[in-house]
Design a protein around this motif. Structure first.
Motif, PDB file in Angstrom:
ATOM      1  N   GLU A  45     -10.130  -6.773   7.931  1.00 32.77           N
ATOM      2  CA  GLU A  45      -9.824  -6.242   6.600  1.00 32.77           C
ATOM      3  C   GLU A  45     -11.085  -5.743   5.905  1.00 32.77           C
ATOM      4  N   ILE A  46     -12.199  -6.408   6.137  1.00 38.56           N
ATOM      5  CA  ILE A  46     -13.470  -5.970   5.545  1.00 38.56           C
ATOM      6  C   ILE A  46     -13.787  -4.554   6.008  1.00 38.56           C
ATOM      7  N   ASP A  47     -13.725  -4.325   7.318  1.00 39.26           N
ATOM      8  CA  ASP A  47     -14.029  -2.979   7.811  1.00 39.26           C
ATOM      9  C   ASP A  47     -12.977  -1.980   7.371  1.00 39.26           C
ATOM     10  N   ALA A  48     -11.698  -2.361   7.439  1.00 43.70           N
ATOM     11  CA  ALA A  48     -10.644  -1.428   7.049  1.00 43.70           C
ATOM     12  C   ALA A  48     -10.784  -1.024   5.585  1.00 43.70           C
ATOM     13  N   ALA A  49     -11.119  -1.981   4.722  1.00 42.35           N
ATOM     14  CA  ALA A  49     -11.279  -1.661   3.294  1.00 42.35           C
ATOM     15  C   ALA A  49     -12.445  -0.710   3.078  1.00 42.35           C
ATOM     16  N   ARG A  50     -13.581  -0.966   3.717  1.00 40.32           N
ATOM     17  CA  ARG A  50     -14.735  -0.068   3.585  1.00 40.32           C
ATOM     18  C   ARG A  50     -14.372   1.338   4.039  1.00 40.32           C
ATOM     19  N   TRP A  51     -13.641   1.431   5.138  1.00 40.76           N
ATOM     20  CA  TRP A  51     -13.264   2.726   5.713  1.00 40.76           C
ATOM     21  C   TRP A  51     -12.212   3.437   4.862  1.00 40.76           C
TER      22      TRP A  51
ATOM     23  N   TYR B   7       2.748 -12.543  14.249  1.00 42.79           N
ATOM     24  CA  TYR B   7       1.512 -11.855  13.892  1.00 42.79           C
ATOM     25  C   TYR B   7       1.879 -10.720  12.951  1.00 42.79           C
ATOM     26  N   GLN B   8       1.352 -10.758  11.727  1.00 45.49           N
ATOM     27  CA  GLN B   8       1.663  -9.748  10.726  1.00 45.49           C
ATOM     28  C   GLN B   8       0.382  -9.242  10.072  1.00 45.49           C
ATOM     29  N   VAL B   9       0.252  -7.926  10.019  1.00 46.64           N
ATOM     30  CA  VAL B   9      -0.849  -7.285   9.322  1.00 46.64           C
ATOM     31  C   VAL B   9      -0.247  -6.201   8.437  1.00 46.64           C
ATOM     32  N   ARG B  10      -0.507  -6.282   7.136  1.00 48.24           N
ATOM     33  CA  ARG B  10       0.041  -5.327   6.184  1.00 48.24           C
ATOM     34  C   ARG B  10      -1.051  -4.898   5.214  1.00 48.24           C
ATOM     35  N   CYS B  11      -0.875  -3.712   4.645  1.00 46.99           N
ATOM     36  CA  CYS B  11      -1.805  -3.230   3.635  1.00 46.99           C
ATOM     37  C   CYS B  11      -1.062  -2.304   2.685  1.00 46.99           C
ATOM     38  N   GLU B  12      -1.229  -2.533   1.400  1.00 42.35           N
ATOM     39  CA  GLU B  12      -0.683  -1.640   0.390  1.00 42.35           C
ATOM     40  C   GLU B  12      -1.817  -1.121  -0.474  1.00 42.35           C
ATOM     41  N   ALA B  13      -1.897   0.196  -0.582  1.00 38.67           N
ATOM     42  CA  ALA B  13      -2.875   0.833  -1.459  1.00 38.67           C
ATOM     43  C   ALA B  13      -2.181   1.207  -2.763  1.00 38.67           C
ATOM     44  N   VAL B  14      -2.725   0.726  -3.872  1.00 39.74           N
ATOM     45  CA  VAL B  14      -2.207   1.058  -5.197  1.00 39.74           C
ATOM     46  C   VAL B  14      -3.205   2.001  -5.847  1.00 39.74           C
ATOM     47  N   CYS B  15      -2.721   3.203  -6.181  1.00 45.04           N
ATOM     48  CA  CYS B  15      -3.595   4.250  -6.701  1.00 45.04           C
ATOM     49  C   CYS B  15      -3.153   4.649  -8.109  1.00 45.04           C
TER      50      CYS B  15
ATOM     51  N   GLY C 161      -4.238  10.004  -6.332  1.00 47.64           N
ATOM     52  CA  GLY C 161      -5.301   9.683  -7.276  1.00 47.64           C
ATOM     53  C   GLY C 161      -6.248   8.643  -6.705  1.00 47.64           C
ATOM     54  N   ARG C 162      -7.093   8.124  -7.556  1.00 48.49           N
ATOM     55  CA  ARG C 162      -8.128   7.174  -7.129  1.00 48.49           C
ATOM     56  C   ARG C 162      -7.503   5.831  -6.731  1.00 48.49           C
ATOM     57  N   PRO C 163      -7.899   5.275  -5.580  1.00 47.80           N
ATOM     58  CA  PRO C 163      -7.410   3.952  -5.209  1.00 47.80           C
ATOM     59  C   PRO C 163      -7.938   2.887  -6.184  1.00 47.80           C
ATOM     60  N   LEU C 164      -7.049   2.036  -6.641  1.00 46.86           N
ATOM     61  CA  LEU C 164      -7.400   0.961  -7.576  1.00 46.86           C
ATOM     62  C   LEU C 164      -7.441  -0.399  -6.898  1.00 46.86           C
ATOM     63  N   MET C 165      -6.474  -0.618  -6.002  1.00 51.75           N
ATOM     64  CA  MET C 165      -6.365  -1.921  -5.340  1.00 51.75           C
ATOM     65  C   MET C 165      -5.827  -1.755  -3.925  1.00 51.75           C
ATOM     66  N   LEU C 166      -6.264  -2.656  -3.039  1.00 48.70           N
ATOM     67  CA  LEU C 166      -5.641  -2.827  -1.732  1.00 48.70           C
ATOM     68  C   LEU C 166      -5.131  -4.262  -1.656  1.00 48.70           C
ATOM     69  N   HIS C 167      -3.855  -4.422  -1.319  1.00 46.04           N
ATOM     70  CA  HIS C 167      -3.269  -5.745  -1.102  1.00 46.04           C
ATOM     71  C   HIS C 167      -3.060  -5.914   0.404  1.00 46.04           C
ATOM     72  N   CYS C 168      -3.696  -6.915   0.987  1.00 46.18           N
ATOM     73  CA  CYS C 168      -3.689  -7.065   2.443  1.00 46.18           C
ATOM     74  C   CYS C 168      -3.138  -8.438   2.853  1.00 46.18           C
TER      75      CYS C 168
ATOM     76  N   SER D  44       1.605   4.560  -4.808  1.00 44.66           N
ATOM     77  CA  SER D  44       1.171   3.532  -3.869  1.00 44.66           C
ATOM     78  C   SER D  44       1.686   3.881  -2.482  1.00 44.66           C
ATOM     79  N   ALA D  45       1.089   3.270  -1.477  1.00 42.29           N
ATOM     80  CA  ALA D  45       1.506   3.467  -0.090  1.00 42.29           C
ATOM     81  C   ALA D  45       1.324   2.159   0.650  1.00 42.29           C
ATOM     82  N   ARG D  46       2.286   1.833   1.519  1.00 42.18           N
ATOM     83  CA  ARG D  46       2.275   0.541   2.207  1.00 42.18           C
ATOM     84  C   ARG D  46       2.454   0.753   3.705  1.00 42.18           C
ATOM     85  N   ILE D  47       1.672   0.036   4.496  1.00 34.51           N
ATOM     86  CA  ILE D  47       1.807   0.076   5.951  1.00 34.51           C
ATOM     87  C   ILE D  47       1.968  -1.345   6.478  1.00 34.51           C
ATOM     88  N   GLY D  48       2.481  -1.445   7.714  1.00 32.12           N
ATOM     89  CA  GLY D  48       2.636  -2.751   8.348  1.00 32.12           C
ATOM     90  C   GLY D  48       4.012  -3.352   8.194  1.00 32.12           C
TER      91      GLY D  48
END
Length: 337
Positions: A178-184, A236-244, A147-154, A248-252
């Motif tokens: 994160e700015i570019d990744a969120a736009r993309w 060094y940690q980079v994570r992102c969770e998309a809540v739709c 479904g539609r993405p509602l939030m990204l937690h980074c 939801s889906a989480r990477i990192g």
């Protein structure tokens, strides 16, 4: 193009030297033809063992060196505009490490200069678009299955910040990814930024506002929050969770080796972005080389570099005031439509 693509590498610091190694040992269809760095001794060290590489102090001399077909810019951000315009004047395709330029005004000048050429020469080094996990997340979001993405937690954490790192740079250097990744990932422009400042860590250098909490608003209604902490001390940690809407889906998540010894075990945490995103850098540069050899330029372009600079600029203004700050974007040129 039957012969190897000859690349001039501008800047041979930590990032530039790694790109010299990558071009020589990892990427196919390419060779390092020239390097330029004000520190010529450092430049010579970076190309030790490579044949027929000319070392220059001056950027334009490197661009004019025999056998140079393309340019990889890894110098500090303030030097990018001059180098980009010089490459454009010679019709040379460019892979430029972020930031494209340090501010939106200079980024706009670069974008307009490329637009006047009538075609793309520039790719910006937002390498997360080439990371396997980010690409999987992008495909999942684009499929609509959740479904539609509602939030990204980074989350964006570094072991320590380098000398001279400023509070503004947490946004225009670190969070720019994160700015570019969120736009993309969202396929939307970012319209406003709010930066909150928790109490600074005792591990941060005196006067550095670290960590920070950045809230980004997207044109389609999604929210993106970023915890940026550049002196976390442990890895060094980079994570992102998309809540739709439907999941939801989480990477990192940690994928590193676990070592068991001496009656205990520990998971190793990457200490450097060149370790965590090694595959992404390799894939990014190979993709760029392949495209240039075909006579094209792909990947994130000048509009993406400009948009990231404009969002970061709004973030820096919010850092100073604590207020929600709208993003001011110029009209998008037809070339980047």
């Amino acid at each position: 193009m039957a012969d190897l693509l000859g690349v001039a590498v501008l800047g041979t610091g930590h990032m530039g030297a790694d790109h010299v190694r990558r071009l020589d040992r990892v990427v196919s269809g390419v060779r390092v033809a020239a390097v330029a760095d004000p520190d010529t001794e450092r430049a010579r060290d970076a190309v030790t063992g490579l044949d027929d590489v000319v070392v220059h102090r001056d950027v334009e001399a490197a661009l004019d060196a025999p056998g140079v077909d393309a340019v990889l810019i890894a110098s500090p951000g303030p030097a990018h505009e001059e180098a980009l315009l010089a490459a454009f004047a010679r019709g040379l395709p460019v892979l430029c490490e972020k930031p494209m330029t340090p501010d939106s005004a200079s980024a706009l000048r670069v974008m307009e200069a490329e637009a006047r050429l009538g075609g793309r020469l520039l790719q910006i080094g937002f390498m997360r678009r080439y990371d396997a996990e980010y690409r999987d997340l992008k495909s999942l979001l684009d499929s609509g299955r959740l479904g539609r993405p509602l939030m990204l937690h980074c989350t964006h954490r570094n072991v320590s910040s380098p000398p001279g790192f400023t509070s503004d740079m947490l946004i225009n250097s670190s969070v720019s990814h994160e700015i570019d990744a969120a736009r993309w990932l969202l396929g939307q422009e970012l319209t406003a930024v709010t930066v909150l400042r928790p109490a600074s860590s005792s591990g941060a250098p005196s006067g550095l506002l670290d960590p920070q909490f950045v809230l980004l608003e997207a044109a389609g209604g999604a929210l993106v929050d970023v915890e940026v902490f550049v002196n976390c001390g442990f890895g060094y940690q980079v994570r992102c969770e998309a809540v739709c809407e439907r999941g939801s889906a989480r990477i990192g998540e940690e994928r590193a080796m676990t070592v068991t010894a001496g009656g205990g075990s520990r998971a190793e945490v990457p200490q450097d972005y060149l370790v965590r995103f090694a595959d992404a850098y390799d894939r990014e540069v190979q993709s760029w080389v392949d495209a240039v050899r075909r006579g094209t330029v792909t990947g994130p372009g000048a509009w993406d570099g400009y948009a990231a600079a404009a969002v970061a600029e709004a973030g820096i203004a919010s850092l100073a005031t604590g207020a929600r700050t709208p993003v001011d974007l110029a009209p998008r040129p037809e070339l980047y439509a």
